[in-house]
Design an enzyme around this catalytic site. Structure first.
Site, PDB file in Angstrom:
ATOM      1  N   CYS A  65    -118.393 -56.761  10.352  1.00  0.00           N
ATOM      2  CA  CYS A  65    -117.279 -55.940  10.803  1.00  0.00           C
ATOM      3  C   CYS A  65    -116.590 -55.239   9.630  1.00  0.00           C
ATOM      4  O   CYS A  65    -116.015 -54.161   9.803  1.00  0.00           O
ATOM      5  CB  CYS A  65    -116.240 -56.800  11.523  1.00  0.00           C
ATOM      6  SG  CYS A  65    -116.881 -57.883  12.803  1.00  0.00           S
ATOM      7  N   ASP A  97    -114.513 -63.984  12.906  1.00  0.00           N
ATOM      8  CA  ASP A  97    -114.417 -64.798  14.109  1.00  0.00           C
ATOM      9  C   ASP A  97    -115.789 -65.308  14.544  1.00  0.00           C
ATOM     10  O   ASP A  97    -115.929 -66.460  14.977  1.00  0.00           O
ATOM     11  CB  ASP A  97    -113.787 -63.979  15.241  1.00  0.00           C
ATOM     12  CG  ASP A  97    -112.280 -63.861  15.090  1.00  0.00           C
ATOM     13  OD1 ASP A  97    -111.774 -64.209  14.007  1.00  0.00           O
ATOM     14  OD2 ASP A  97    -111.615 -63.435  16.039  1.00  0.00           O
ATOM     15  N   LYS A 140    -108.896 -59.867  14.145  1.00  0.00           N
ATOM     16  CA  LYS A 140    -107.474 -60.069  13.834  1.00  0.00           C
ATOM     17  C   LYS A 140    -106.962 -59.065  12.816  1.00  0.00           C
ATOM     18  O   LYS A 140    -105.747 -58.946  12.626  1.00  0.00           O
ATOM     19  CB  LYS A 140    -107.233 -61.497  13.339  1.00  0.00           C
ATOM     20  CG  LYS A 140    -107.691 -62.565  14.298  1.00  0.00           C
ATOM     21  CD  LYS A 140    -107.179 -62.345  15.700  1.00  0.00           C
ATOM     22  CE  LYS A 140    -107.814 -63.299  16.687  1.00  0.00           C
ATOM     23  NZ  LYS A 140    -109.274 -63.135  16.871  1.00  0.00           N
ATOM     24  N   CYS A 210    -118.253 -56.248  16.573  1.00  0.00           N
ATOM     25  CA  CYS A 210    -119.092 -56.587  17.719  1.00  0.00           C
ATOM     26  C   CYS A 210    -118.990 -55.509  18.794  1.00  0.00           C
ATOM     27  O   CYS A 210    -117.907 -55.018  19.113  1.00  0.00           O
ATOM     28  CB  CYS A 210    -118.695 -57.944  18.273  1.00  0.00           C
ATOM     29  SG  CYS A 210    -118.932 -59.293  17.083  1.00  0.00           S
ATOM     30  N   GLU A 468    -110.536 -69.540  19.338  1.00  0.00           N
ATOM     31  CA  GLU A 468    -111.381 -68.901  20.341  1.00  0.00           C
ATOM     32  C   GLU A 468    -112.559 -69.826  20.625  1.00  0.00           C
ATOM     33  O   GLU A 468    -113.031 -70.535  19.737  1.00  0.00           O
ATOM     34  CB  GLU A 468    -111.916 -67.565  19.832  1.00  0.00           C
ATOM     35  CG  GLU A 468    -110.894 -66.467  19.811  1.00  0.00           C
ATOM     36  CD  GLU A 468    -111.490 -65.139  19.363  1.00  0.00           C
ATOM     37  OE1 GLU A 468    -112.719 -65.081  19.155  1.00  0.00           O
ATOM     38  OE2 GLU A 468    -110.728 -64.182  19.213  1.00  0.00           O
ATOM     39  N   SER A 494    -112.934 -65.624  23.135  1.00  0.00           N
ATOM     40  CA  SER A 494    -113.421 -64.385  22.552  1.00  0.00           C
ATOM     41  C   SER A 494    -113.386 -63.295  23.609  1.00  0.00           C
ATOM     42  O   SER A 494    -113.469 -63.560  24.807  1.00  0.00           O
ATOM     43  CB  SER A 494    -114.854 -64.588  22.058  1.00  0.00           C
ATOM     44  OG  SER A 494    -115.502 -63.349  21.868  1.00  0.00           O
TER      45      SER A 494
END
Length: 585
Positions: A65, A97, A140, A210, A468, A494
């Site tokens: 990411c 994450d 986040k 994602c 999550e 998630s």
């Protein structure tokens, strides 16, 4: 006696806008040491006379990411320079994450939202910056950067790093969610080790967040609806040339924003947040959007309650069918015009406030007109997409976000519908005190049709950090129980979670919420049409159990998890650590 010639001008005399607080570190003879430090980094007189625009950048090799964000930030910096600004790039943290998912490390995820906001606030305050271009990649990062902009109230432009392209496996597009679900299928003997290995190797082909309508893409879309990012900026893929053109324009816009003194407090309103919720529910966005929008509203001093998400969802149909509920990803939406095509349909149906302001200084409605007239946004009748529906003939008559209450969640709980909108489930509770125990139960094949898996002490304070749980929810789905097993938790899910999974149960177990009183075998009802989450116990029975309940010892006696765990508020209010923020408008 010789006569000394005084300098023509005092050192540090620049023709600089008097509103700019960077004058505190660049102007006057007494700031010569400060300017010397800037000159050591290659800044010249022209830079020092320009607005100082901070570029917080969470680039890292921790996650795809964020792995490309240095390049995204570089394009934004070029735009700032072209616009006549002085760009100052600085770093901040990120947590992956996906890589921390299912481990103790996931407890750091929500804390990183707070830490990002805190760190950007500190740097921009300490270095007297005039404006921000906030760069974000993983989940986040996005709310953390938006919180920082709102909290500092500096002229700001939000810049998303873009999403990953889908991978390909067995002739179909796949994302990281299919890999998590593959773990459950493998544990049940429904997938071979060779196929899981092949899926792993092909699911994530490059940089970017994602790809489905998971948390990062949800929050990127929401940034447009809030007006904090230019309309049409969220959907371009991470590695597409258009992503870098968007970044450059964001840099140019930042200089315009600071010159106009256009601040988040000038942009954000109750209507902005209602727009964001309408978009979230219409596109089937992540339940995390509820948590983050509540936190952003708290920072902005705008009253927003969790009940309003359900009110707006009831009147807003779901018109985009993207992963995890559907099969398509963010790039598919981009190819037909991106978020603006959804906004336009909502606006034309009077489900969106067209007069809400945006970062460009134009309203949402005016921005749509510019996109249509100058940037080739296709007309509605020209759009052919089997995943995009009309308001009159939607995918679902109501939005995807549901807020439940009842004797198990007096302060609310959140569910995203990815299947049957009329889902009703009643079954026996299977109680687990943490995610790991529940995951073992599923993977060892103990799960039975009708079960209600309860995972508690995973809330903002109890976790701490409100993990999550895509690992365990995907394992349940992968084991073939998407429609006949429910799961509820005071933790989070998630954006890739699908199935009847109820999160954000509040009050959480750690503070003595009713979920703490549950015992194995208690009959639990999840009723989506009635918005009910309840246990078949009388009020007196619940009270008696809670009277005997003892609060667990904190999981961490010290360190950053203890620090933020102590500070977190309820999930029903956004799990903020900066409560009571109110700005005079």
């Amino acid at each position: 006696m010789s006569q000394q010639t005084p300098p023509e001008t005092e050192p540090g005399s620049y023709e600089k806008d008097e509103r700019l607080r960077s004058r505190e570190v660049t102007e006057g003879a007494e700031r010569a040491p400060h300017r010397a430090m800037f000159r050591a980094m290659g800044f010249d007189d022209e830079d020092l006379s320009s607005p100082l625009v901070g570029v917080p950048n969470p680039a890292a090799d921790i996650t795809p990411c964020n792995v490309h964000l240095d390049d995204v930030a570089a394009s934004a910096i070029e735009g700032i320079e072209d616009g006549g600004g002085m760009p100052i790039e600085f770093g901040t943290v990120t947590i992956s994450d996906a890589i921390s998912m299912g481990t103790e490390g996931m407890k750091a995820s929500l804390i990183s939202r707070e830490l990002i906001a805190d760190s950007v606030e500190l740097v921009s305050f300490g270095e007297r910056m005039d404006a921000l271009v906030t760069v974000a990649g993983c989940d986040k990062n996005l709310p953390g950067m938006l919180m920082a902009s709102i909290r500092t109230d500096l002229p700001s432009v939000f810049l998303y790093g873009g999403s990953i392209m889908p991978g390909e496996h067995d002739g179909r597009d796949v994302t990281i969610v299919q890999v998590f679900e593959g773990v459950g299928a493998y544990a049940q003997g429904e997938m071979s080790g060779e196929e899981l290995d092949e899926l792993e190797r092909n699911a994530c082909p490059g940089a970017g967040s994602c790809g489905g309508m998971f948390t990062a893409n949800t929050m990127a879309s929401i940034s447009e609806a809030l007006g904090m990012a230019p309309l049409g900026s969220a959907s371009a893929p991470a590695e597409d040339h258009e992503r870098y053109a968007i970044a450059r324009r964001a840099g140019e816009l930042a200089v315009d924003v600071v010159e106009a003194d256009r601040r988040p407090s000038d942009i954000l309103s109750k209507e902005s947040f209602e727009n964001a919720i309408a978009l979230q529910t219409a596109i089937g966005g992540s339940t995390n959007g509820v948590l983050h929008l509540l936190a952003l509203a708290a920072e902005a001093g705008i009253d927003l309650s969790i009940e309003e998400f359900d009110e707006i969802s009831r009147r807003t149909p779901k018109i985009a069918d993207l992963q995890p509920g559907g099969e398509r990803v963010m790039n598919d939406l981009h190819e037909v015009g991106g978020v603006p095509v959804v906004v336009r349909r909502l606006l034309e149906a009077d489900l969106f406030h067209g007069d809400a302001m945006t970062v460009t200084g134009r309203t949402i409605a005016e921005e749509l007109a510019v996109l249509e007239d100058e940037h080739g946004l296709p007309a509605d009748e020209e759009i052919e997409a089997d995943f995009l529906y009309t308001i009159s003939d939607p995918k679902e008559p109501e939005g995807a976000i549901k807020v439940l209450d009842g004797n198990l969640a007096p302060d609310g709980a959140v569910l995203k519908v990815t299947g049957d909108d009329e889902f009703y489930h009643e079954g026996p509770a299977r109680i687990f005190e943490d995610e790991e125990a529940a995951m073992r139960y599923v993977q060892e094949g103990h799960i039975e049709s009708g079960d209600v898996i309860v995972i508690r002490n995973e809330g903002p304070k109890g976790g701490p950090g409100m993990r999550e749980m895509l690992g365990v929810t995907a394992a349940v789905v992968g084991a073939g129980h998407e429609d006949d097993v429910a799961l509820l938790t005071d933790g989070r899910f998630s954006g890739g979670t699908r199935g009847p999974m109820v999160g954000h149960v509040a009050p959480e177990a750690f503070v003595g919420g009713p979920i703490a009183a549950l015992e194995d075998g208690d009959r639990i009802t999840v009723d989506i049409p009635e918005r009910t989450l309840a246990v078949d116990l009388s009020e007196s029975e619940l009270d008696a159990r809670l009277a005997d309940w003892e609060q667990p010892e904190p999981a961490y006696p010290g360190g950053v998890l203890a620090k933020y765990g102590n500070a977190f508020g309820s999930a029903a209010n956004g799990a903020v650590t900066n409560p009571g923020v109110r700005r005079d408008k």
